[in-house]
Structure formats: structure tokens, C-alpha cells
Design a protein around this motif. Structure first.
Motif, mmCIF file in Angstrom:
data_model
loop_
_atom_site.group_PDB
_atom_site.id
_atom_site.type_symbol
_atom_site.label_atom_id
_atom_site.label_comp_id
_atom_site.label_asym_id
_atom_site.label_seq_id
_atom_site.Cartn_x
_atom_site.Cartn_y
_atom_site.Cartn_z
ATOM 1 N N ALA A 85 5.399 -5.933 6.319
ATOM 2 C CA ALA A 85 5.826 -4.875 5.131
ATOM 3 C C ALA A 85 5.097 -3.521 6.059
ATOM 4 C CB ALA A 85 5.070 -5.312 3.709
ATOM 5 N N PRO A 86 4.856 -3.499 6.395
ATOM 6 C CA PRO A 86 4.614 -1.822 6.871
ATOM 7 C C PRO A 86 5.123 -2.009 8.422
ATOM 8 C CG PRO A 86 2.531 -3.519 7.312
ATOM 9 C CD PRO A 86 4.146 -4.131 7.041
ATOM 10 N N GLU A 122 2.036 11.016 8.824
ATOM 11 C CA GLU A 122 1.481 9.330 7.953
ATOM 12 C C GLU A 122 1.040 8.844 6.749
ATOM 13 O OE1 GLU A 122 -1.944 5.972 10.353
ATOM 14 O OE2 GLU A 122 -2.366 8.029 10.453
ATOM 15 N N THR A 123 0.466 8.797 6.482
ATOM 16 C CA THR A 123 0.594 8.676 5.018
ATOM 17 C C THR A 123 1.294 8.481 4.088
ATOM 18 O OG1 THR A 123 -1.649 9.237 4.611
ATOM 19 C CG2 THR A 123 -0.783 9.153 2.267
ATOM 20 N N PHE A 124 2.085 9.064 3.750
ATOM 21 C CA PHE A 124 4.236 9.864 3.745
ATOM 22 C C PHE A 124 5.080 8.737 3.489
ATOM 23 C CE2 PHE A 124 8.012 11.380 3.119
ATOM 24 C CZ PHE A 124 8.203 11.811 1.328
ATOM 25 N N ILE A 125 4.824 7.967 4.698
ATOM 26 C CA ILE A 125 5.320 7.530 5.480
ATOM 27 C C ILE A 125 5.206 5.460 4.962
ATOM 28 C CG2 ILE A 125 6.305 6.576 7.636
ATOM 29 C CD1 ILE A 125 6.359 9.266 8.531
ATOM 30 N N SER A 126 3.419 5.400 5.880
ATOM 31 C CA SER A 126 3.274 4.146 4.961
ATOM 32 C C SER A 126 2.380 4.604 4.116
ATOM 33 C CB SER A 126 1.908 4.600 6.528
ATOM 34 O OG SER A 126 0.660 4.673 5.942
ATOM 35 N N TYR A 127 2.290 4.760 2.948
ATOM 36 C CA TYR A 127 1.470 4.237 1.849
ATOM 37 C C TYR A 127 2.050 2.882 0.818
ATOM 38 C CZ TYR A 127 -0.014 4.603 -3.051
ATOM 39 O OH TYR A 127 -0.296 4.323 -4.242
ATOM 40 N N GLY A 128 3.290 3.206 0.815
ATOM 41 C CA GLY A 128 4.188 2.525 -0.183
ATOM 42 C C GLY A 128 4.092 1.017 0.999
ATOM 43 N N THR A 131 0.416 -0.115 0.737
ATOM 44 C CA THR A 131 -0.252 -1.263 -0.560
ATOM 45 C C THR A 131 1.209 -2.145 -0.962
ATOM 46 O OG1 THR A 131 -0.441 1.679 -1.186
ATOM 47 C CG2 THR A 131 -0.046 -0.296 -2.795
ATOM 48 N N LEU A 132 1.803 -1.898 -0.588
ATOM 49 C CA LEU A 132 2.255 -3.798 -1.073
ATOM 50 C C LEU A 132 2.092 -4.542 0.376
ATOM 51 C CD1 LEU A 132 4.808 -4.916 -2.278
ATOM 52 C CD2 LEU A 132 5.683 -4.498 -0.324
ATOM 53 N N ASN A 133 1.627 -4.616 1.372
ATOM 54 C CA ASN A 133 0.669 -5.628 2.149
ATOM 55 C C ASN A 133 -0.253 -5.937 1.989
ATOM 56 O OD1 ASN A 133 -0.413 -5.196 5.844
ATOM 57 N ND2 ASN A 133 -0.494 -7.418 4.340
ATOM 58 N N ALA A 134 -1.322 -4.829 0.843
ATOM 59 C CA ALA A 134 -2.565 -5.046 1.134
ATOM 60 C C ALA A 134 -2.079 -5.756 -1.210
ATOM 61 C CB ALA A 134 -2.877 -3.885 0.604
ATOM 62 N N LEU A 153 2.891 -5.517 -8.110
ATOM 63 C CA LEU A 153 3.629 -5.138 -7.045
ATOM 64 C C LEU A 153 4.347 -3.607 -6.501
ATOM 65 C CD1 LEU A 153 5.628 -8.802 -4.915
ATOM 66 C CD2 LEU A 153 2.558 -7.547 -4.355
ATOM 67 N N TRP A 154 3.860 -3.250 -5.558
ATOM 68 C CA TRP A 154 4.009 -1.838 -4.982
ATOM 69 C C TRP A 154 5.838 -1.407 -4.729
ATOM 70 C CZ3 TRP A 154 2.363 2.656 -8.311
ATOM 71 C CH2 TRP A 154 2.758 3.688 -7.660
ATOM 72 N N ASN A 155 6.189 -0.759 -5.724
ATOM 73 C CA ASN A 155 7.904 -0.439 -4.404
ATOM 74 C C ASN A 155 7.280 0.145 -3.433
ATOM 75 O OD1 ASN A 155 10.090 0.565 -4.067
ATOM 76 N ND2 ASN A 155 11.006 1.344 -5.867
ATOM 77 N N PRO A 156 8.296 -0.572 -2.238
ATOM 78 C CA PRO A 156 7.129 0.437 -0.767
ATOM 79 C C PRO A 156 7.684 1.603 -0.544
ATOM 80 C CG PRO A 156 8.440 -1.648 -0.054
ATOM 81 C CD PRO A 156 8.308 -1.686 -1.997
ATOM 82 N N LEU A 157 9.206 1.660 -1.819
ATOM 83 C CA LEU A 157 10.382 3.282 -0.950
ATOM 84 C C LEU A 157 9.520 4.270 -1.493
ATOM 85 C CD1 LEU A 157 14.001 1.775 -1.665
ATOM 86 C CD2 LEU A 157 12.022 2.414 1.088
ATOM 87 N N ILE A 158 8.367 4.182 -2.712
ATOM 88 C CA ILE A 158 7.366 5.242 -3.275
ATOM 89 C C ILE A 158 6.723 4.987 -2.052
ATOM 90 C CG2 ILE A 158 6.035 5.837 -5.565
ATOM 91 C CD1 ILE A 158 8.100 3.701 -6.949
ATOM 92 N N PRO A 159 6.536 6.757 -1.758
ATOM 93 C CA PRO A 159 5.479 6.922 -0.863
ATOM 94 C C PRO A 159 4.533 7.262 -1.295
ATOM 95 C CG PRO A 159 7.461 9.423 -1.404
ATOM 96 C CD PRO A 159 7.328 8.047 -1.581
ATOM 97 N N LEU A 160 3.716 7.882 -2.700
ATOM 98 C CA LEU A 160 2.729 8.686 -3.693
ATOM 99 C C LEU A 160 2.643 7.422 -4.270
ATOM 100 C CD1 LEU A 160 3.788 12.129 -2.949
ATOM 101 C CD2 LEU A 160 2.450 10.801 -1.847
#
Length: 325
Positions: A85-86, A122-128, A131-134, A153-160
């Protein structure tokens, strides 16, 4: 006076740059390649360590070895649950930590501001994706153990989303290790080795400095990282409002990291804190030291390649000119 104070503070954090914007040095190609290729490699390889930290946020009893073993409970490959995912987002993520950082540092003349801006991106790009990985790692453990409830599960396309503020602060602290504190660590290491009449190669000095600085950053960022992991694997936190989330994080820190007496009084620090510090250090120090080594190796290989491509006669002529001068 207030204006002068602000001016001095601004000059300290962001000193004026000489020359026009067009003269600013852009990141070298090997730095870009190190971020684009080396970053995803580091993120994927260290997935089991990251997943174990996620499980630790919901388990204050198990030891580090038990948590590491839990990530492989479904077989060897299960240690990399959610690891893909990440991977793709980590390509631009590490470009933020590498090439963008170097560009902003050169542009603004401030390492601190470059770290802050790079960490936000970095957060804007990797948060989604993180979060999905976790959540995937947490749900896998729930399925294997048969206890607890899975989280959506969180949508990885949502950055915040929930826990994003903690995510940013964690990234600032973590990135500060190799970007801010590695230099002072190298100076201390050099003085220490000189006092014992020991000469270390420059490459080894930088590697050890990165490692020590990353350890320090990992210790400071460990509670922040676990707050983030708790936030994205707790249904109550995800669904609650701002006041409820603050209370949930405060309760998490109190339960996990403080020892309480019969009347609720604080008696000291919990052994769980030492456990989480150790696990966070194992992950962050390995991640950033490995990435720093990849960066330097890429630059060294690129310079060697350029030297090999340079005509022999041209190199001899350059040496002759330098010698005559």
C-alpha cells in the motif's frame, strides 16, 4: 523593537540568498533517483517492523519479540501485510524527504524550514497509504487472534484524516534526525575519536552520525507515532469529534506509559514506554540510516561514473593546470 526582533529571527531561520532564483542549485539526479527508488525499497523491506509498531499501539502487554512474532502469525509473507500500500506513494514521499528537502534548503537557506515543509508534503502524500497499511496489519491480527473488532479500511486516496496533525509532527521530528542533528553528532564523534587517536573514514563517520541522530529522533517521536497508530486503529477515535479524540489520546498515553496507584495517582513510567521506544528506534534508525546510505552511495556512484566518462587527456590537462597554478 518588535519589528527588529522579528527581523533578526527571520534572518536567523531564513537568511538571504545570494543570486537570482535561476542560479539556485537544483537537486542532483542521483538524489532524485535515491528518493524515487531507494525510498520505496526501504519502506517495503521494513514493513514487518512497522506492522509490529501498529500492533503495539493496541497491546500494552506483549514484549517486542511477541509483537514481531505476531506479524508473522499467518506465515512468513504475512509480515508484509499491507506492505504494498505505501510502496507507490513512498516514491514521491521520499522525493519530498530527499530532493525537495535539498532544493528548499538551497532556496530558503534554512534547514529547519526545509524540514518543516518537506514533512508537511510527506504527510500529504503518505498519510492515506500508511493509514491503510496500519489498518490492514491490525485487522490481520484481529482475524488471526479472533479477538477484538476490525476497523474499516481508509481510502488511500484521501490525504487527510484523523491523526493527521500527529502524523505531521512525527514526521518533522523523525526527519530532523538525519537533516538537522546528524551534523552535530558527526562533530562530536570526530572530537571523540580524535581524543582516542582513532581515525575513522568519512563515510563511516557519516553513517554512525546518521544512526545516532536517528536514534534520538526515534526516541522523541515514538509516543507521537504510537498516538497516530492508535488513532487510525481505534474505531472510537475515528468516529469521535475533536474533544473526544483529545480525550482518547490522553487516555491512551496515560494507560500505556504511566503507572497508576490504587487511587489513580501517578507512580512512574510504565515498562511499555521502554518497549515502544526500543521498537520505534529499531524502525526509524534502520529506515533513515539505510536511506541516508543509499543517498550517499548514489552520489558516489554517479561521481565515479562521471569520472570514468571524462576523457583521460582532459583529466591530465586539468591536473597540469592545477599544478602550474
Amino acid at each position: 523593537m518588535a519589528f527588529e526582533g522579528r527581523s533578526r529571527l527571520f534572518r536567523r531561520w531564513c537568511p538571504p540568498r545570494k543570486g537570482a532564483f535561476g542560479k539556485i542549485k537544483l537537486p542532483e539526479l542521483p538524489l532524485i533517483l535515491a528518493g524515487a527508488l531507494g525510498g520505496p525499497f526501504c519502506i517495503f523491506v521494513l514493513t514487518p517492523l512497522r506492522n509490529a509498531l501498529t500492533l503495539a499501539s493496541q497491546d500494552a502487554v506483549s514484549s517486542p519479540m511477541e509483537l514481531y512474532a505476531s506479524t508473522f502469525q499467518g506465515g512468513f509473507a504475512s509480515g508484509w501485510t499491507g506492505g504494498f500500500a505505501p510502496v507507490l506513494p513512498s516514491c514521491p514521499q521520499f522525493c519530498m524527504m530527499g530532493p525537495l528537502f535539498h532544493f528548499l534548503r538551497e532556496t530558503w537557506g534554512s534547514v529547519a524550514l526545509a524540514v518543516l515543509a518537506s514533512s508537511c508534503m510527506e504527510t500529504f502524500i503518505s498519510y492515506g497509504s500508511q493509514t491503510l497499511n496500519a489498518q490492514m496489519a491490525f485487522n490481520s491480527e484481529v482475524q488471526q487472534s479472533g479477538t477484538g473488532a476490525e476497523v474499516p479500511l481508509w481510502n488511500p486516496l484521501i490525504p487527510l484524516g484523523p491523526g493527521v496533525a500527529v502524523h505531521v509532527v512525527r514526521n518533522v521530528v523523525a526527519l530532523s534526525g538525519i537533516r538537522i542533528f546528524s551534523g552535530p553528532c558527526q562533530k562530536v564523534l570526530k572530537r571523540l575519536t580524535q581524543s582516542f587517536n582513532v581515525e575513522l573514514p568519512l563515510g563511516l563517520q557519516r553513517f554512525l552520525s546518521d544512526f545516532v541522530a536517528s536514534i534520538g529522533a526515534a526516541i522523541i517521536s515514538a509516543p507521537l507515532n504510537q498516538c497516530y497508530n492508535f488513532a487510525v486503529t481505534s474505531a472510537a477515535y475515528m468516529e469521535g469529534g475533536a474533544p473526544a479524540r483529545v480525550r482518547a489520546l490522553a487516555g491512551f498515553l496515560s494507560r500505556n506509559y504511566l503507572l497508576h496507584g490504587p487511587a489513580g495517582e501517578v507512580l512512574g513510567l510504565s515498562p511499555t514506554l521502554a518497549r515502544d521506544l526500543f521498537m520505534r528506534c529499531a524502525y526509524v534508525a534502520t529506515l533513515f540510516t539505510l536511506f541516508g546510505a543509499i543517498e550517499r552511495a548514489a552520489v558516489a556512484v554517479w561521481k565515479y561514473r562521471d569520472a570514468q566518462q571524462q576523457p583521460v587527456l582532459s583529466r591530465r590537462g586539468t591536473v597540469g593546470v592545477r599544478a602550474s597554478s
